[in-house]
Enzyme design. Structure first.
Site, mmCIF file in Angstrom:
data_model
loop_
_atom_site.group_PDB
_atom_site.id
_atom_site.type_symbol
_atom_site.label_atom_id
_atom_site.label_comp_id
_atom_site.label_asym_id
_atom_site.label_seq_id
_atom_site.Cartn_x
_atom_site.Cartn_y
_atom_site.Cartn_z
ATOM 1 C CD GLU A 93 -1.263 -0.289 3.676
ATOM 2 O OE1 GLU A 93 -1.880 -1.374 3.692
ATOM 3 O OE2 GLU A 93 -1.402 0.585 4.527
ATOM 4 C CB CYS B 162 3.265 7.572 2.769
ATOM 5 S SG CYS B 162 3.790 6.391 4.007
ATOM 6 C CB CYS C 226 8.240 -5.048 8.474
ATOM 7 S SG CYS C 226 9.635 -4.156 9.199
ATOM 8 C CB CYS D 298 8.078 -2.207 16.011
ATOM 9 S SG CYS D 298 9.670 -1.715 15.312
ATOM 10 C CB CYS E 209 4.568 -1.722 13.685
ATOM 11 S SG CYS E 209 4.515 -1.317 11.934
ATOM 12 N N GLY F 65 7.365 -1.791 5.718
ATOM 13 C CA GLY F 65 8.739 -2.275 5.596
ATOM 14 C C GLY F 65 9.754 -1.349 6.217
ATOM 15 C CD GLU F 66 14.245 0.085 8.703
ATOM 16 O OE1 GLU F 66 13.385 0.539 9.477
ATOM 17 O OE2 GLU F 66 15.136 0.788 8.206
ATOM 18 C CB SER G 278 10.917 6.765 8.300
ATOM 19 O OG SER G 278 10.641 6.514 9.659
ATOM 20 C CB SER H 283 10.991 4.695 14.263
ATOM 21 O OG SER H 283 10.359 5.067 13.060
ATOM 22 C CG LEU H 284 14.376 7.764 19.966
ATOM 23 C CD1 LEU H 284 15.658 7.180 19.413
ATOM 24 C CD2 LEU H 284 14.619 9.209 20.436
ATOM 25 C CG HIS H 285 8.769 4.661 18.460
ATOM 26 N ND1 HIS H 285 8.360 5.895 17.999
ATOM 27 C CD2 HIS H 285 8.729 3.835 17.370
ATOM 28 C CE1 HIS H 285 8.080 5.815 16.702
ATOM 29 N NE2 HIS H 285 8.300 4.595 16.300
ATOM 30 C CG ASN I 222 -2.881 5.549 14.309
ATOM 31 O OD1 ASN I 222 -3.939 6.087 14.611
ATOM 32 N ND2 ASN I 222 -2.142 5.921 13.285
ATOM 33 C CB CYS J 241 1.366 1.908 8.011
ATOM 34 S SG CYS J 241 2.679 1.510 9.142
HETATM 35 N N1 SAH Z 1 10.356 0.906 9.280
HETATM 36 C C1 SAH Z 1 10.431 2.327 9.209
HETATM 37 C C2 SAH Z 1 9.309 2.988 8.404
HETATM 38 C C3 SAH Z 1 7.922 2.415 8.442
HETATM 39 S S1 SAH Z 1 6.869 2.718 9.792
HETATM 40 C C4 SAH Z 1 10.513 2.935 10.569
HETATM 41 O O1 SAH Z 1 10.495 2.182 11.539
HETATM 42 O O2 SAH Z 1 10.683 4.136 10.699
HETATM 43 C C5 SAH Z 1 6.496 4.412 9.738
HETATM 44 C C6 SAH Z 1 6.278 4.995 11.130
HETATM 45 O O3 SAH Z 1 5.018 4.573 11.672
HETATM 46 C C7 SAH Z 1 7.341 4.596 12.143
HETATM 47 O O4 SAH Z 1 7.755 5.694 12.905
HETATM 48 C C8 SAH Z 1 6.577 3.616 12.990
HETATM 49 O O5 SAH Z 1 7.175 3.473 14.235
HETATM 50 C C9 SAH Z 1 5.205 4.243 13.011
HETATM 51 N N2 SAH Z 1 4.153 3.369 13.503
HETATM 52 C C10 SAH Z 1 4.074 2.037 13.399
HETATM 53 N N3 SAH Z 1 2.986 1.580 14.048
HETATM 54 C C11 SAH Z 1 2.370 2.657 14.574
HETATM 55 C C12 SAH Z 1 1.207 2.828 15.378
HETATM 56 N N4 SAH Z 1 0.489 1.789 15.769
HETATM 57 N N5 SAH Z 1 0.870 4.076 15.759
HETATM 58 C C13 SAH Z 1 1.605 5.137 15.364
HETATM 59 N N6 SAH Z 1 2.715 5.041 14.610
HETATM 60 C C14 SAH Z 1 3.104 3.802 14.224
#
Ligand code: SAH
Length: 374
Positions: free
Chosen positions: A93, A111, A118, A122, A125, A168-169, A200, A223-225, A299, A342
């Site tokens: 997508e 996007c 992937c 995480c 995700c 994907g990464e 990203s 993507s730090l989190h 999300n 996503c």
């Molecule tokens: N793999 C890459 C890019 C794809 S994900 C990465 O990790 O950056 C794109 C972004 O969406 C990332 O920052 C990811 O952490 C975030 N994401 C994934 N699941 C999410 C969710 N449930 N709520 C909000 N953001 C999310």
């Protein structure tokens, strides 16, 4: 000899191809124009080639296209989601986002996905829940942009920005990512400037270093989190392999090399990474870097029990981070009919393995919107 997929070739490889069939190099430039600005998929339409050359091309080369299976438009028409079928039956997508800042300029952000599934796992995700099926080929990455551009061109709109934040990464598919960026950027083709492309990553340290060495002014989003190794490793397994100290060190290298501000995405998950002390740790961690923090309330995703914190908590977190002199934004979904994260459209499609019913709710990568808009 199997037919050559011309959409998988870099411009210099295309020149070699034309030379290999006894033609001049400049035929490559003509082909790039046909494919990337006129969306040609049939050699017979290429009227500046001789009939003999057109026949030769038809016999030895192909110009495959992703098949658009479904296009969904959000109520405010700000977001369009595209589901594409790949030649092997898999699906990916892409999302097109338009922002008020861009209205009137007919500029939009796409996007884009880089893998089917992937491997990063995480916990929050949706894209990784079924693991990695395969990398996308170069042309499968570029064609997402091309097909979207083709769809919106009649409305006078154009894809002006790309964020690699779909499924994907991106850095795990490094070779094809870099090739696709070269093609997207090409001066005779889609002409998307490096400054308008954001990659990203969940933090693949060696590949970030390699990307820095390309010396491109790309935007890098991390993507730090998690503000410490303990929290981050719990939600992002990649952190065990590349802990924060290594990640921040390579970010500094990237910044020193490119001079670009870095974006750090930080999903807020209730009672996981949203405590006051986490905000302080994040502020301290990013000292010495020129950065922007995108704070993204989680999300909700099926299969993950994490919750989004209250708006009060979100604002409090942001206030503390800003005390450290760090710029930040908070991003919510763009429309009430858009929820989830996503990867969900593709998953829904895979489960049914049939065309999606119309009216399926579309999802938006909120994080992508945050990076795209700044
Ligand atoms: N793999 C890459 C890019 C794809 S994900 C990465 O990790 O950056 C794109 C972004 O969406 C990332 O920052 C990811 O952490 C975030 N994401 C994934 N699941 C999410 C969710 N449930 N709520 C909000 N953001 C999310």
């Amino acid at each position: 000899m199997p037919a050559t997929n011309l959409k998988d070739l870099l411009p210099e490889e295309l020149e070699h191809y034309f030379e290999s069939i006894g033609e001049k190099k400049f035929r490559a430039r003509q082909l790039i124009k046909w494919v990337y600005t006129r969306y040609a998929d049939d050699f017979s339409t290429m009227t500046d080639y001789s009939k003999a050359l057109r026949t030769r091309l038809a016999e030895t080369a192909t110009l495959p296209q992703l098949k658009l299976v479904e296009r969904q438009v959000s109520a405010e028409s700000q977001t369009e989601k595209y589901l594409f079928q790949l030649p092997d039956g898999q699906a990916v997508e892409s999302v097109l986002m338009k922002f008020e800042e861009h209205l009137g300029f007919e500029r939009a952000t796409a996007c884009i996905s880089t893998q089917v599934g992937c491997a990063m796992d995480c916990v929050f995700c949706a894209s990784g829940q079924a693991g990695l099926l395969r990398n996308l080929k170069t042309w499968e990455i570029v064609d997402q942009v091309l097909q979207i551009q083709k769809a919106i061109a009649p409305r006078g709109e154009r894809v002006a920005n790309i964020v690699f934040m779909g499924i994907g990464e991106p850095l795990a598919n490094y070779t094809n990512l870099v090739k696709s960026i070269k093609l997207l950027n090409h001066g005779e083709g889609l002409q998307i400037g490096m400054r308008h492309i954001a990659v990203s990553t969940c933090g693949l340290v060696p590949q970030i270093r390699k990307l820095a060495q390309e010396n491109w002014p790309l935007r890098l989003a991390i993507s730090l989190h998690g503000p410490n190794d303990e929290v981050r490793s719990r939600i992002m397994p990649i952190n065990v392999k590349y802990p924060l100290a290594d990640l921040l060190a390579v970010c500094k290298e990237y910044q020193d090399g490119t001079g670009r501000r870095l974006t750090f995405e930080y999903i807020l998950i209730d009672e996981v990474n949203d405590a006051t002390e986490h905000a302080h740790q994040l502020g301290q961690l990013l000292q010495g870097l020129h950065s922007l923090v995108n704070i993204i309330p989680l999300n909700p995703v099926e299969g993950y029990e994490g919750r989004r914190p209250s708006m009060n908590k979100v604002r409090n977190f942001q206030r503390i981070v800003e005390q450290y002199g760090i710029k930040s934004t908070v991003r919510q979904e763009m429309g009430t009919d858009i929820d989830a994260a996503c990867g969900q459209l593709r998953r829904a499609h895979a489960e049914k393995s049939a065309p999606l019913p119309t009216g399926t709710r579309i999802s938006l990568t909120t994080a992508a919107a945050a990076v795209a808009i700044e």
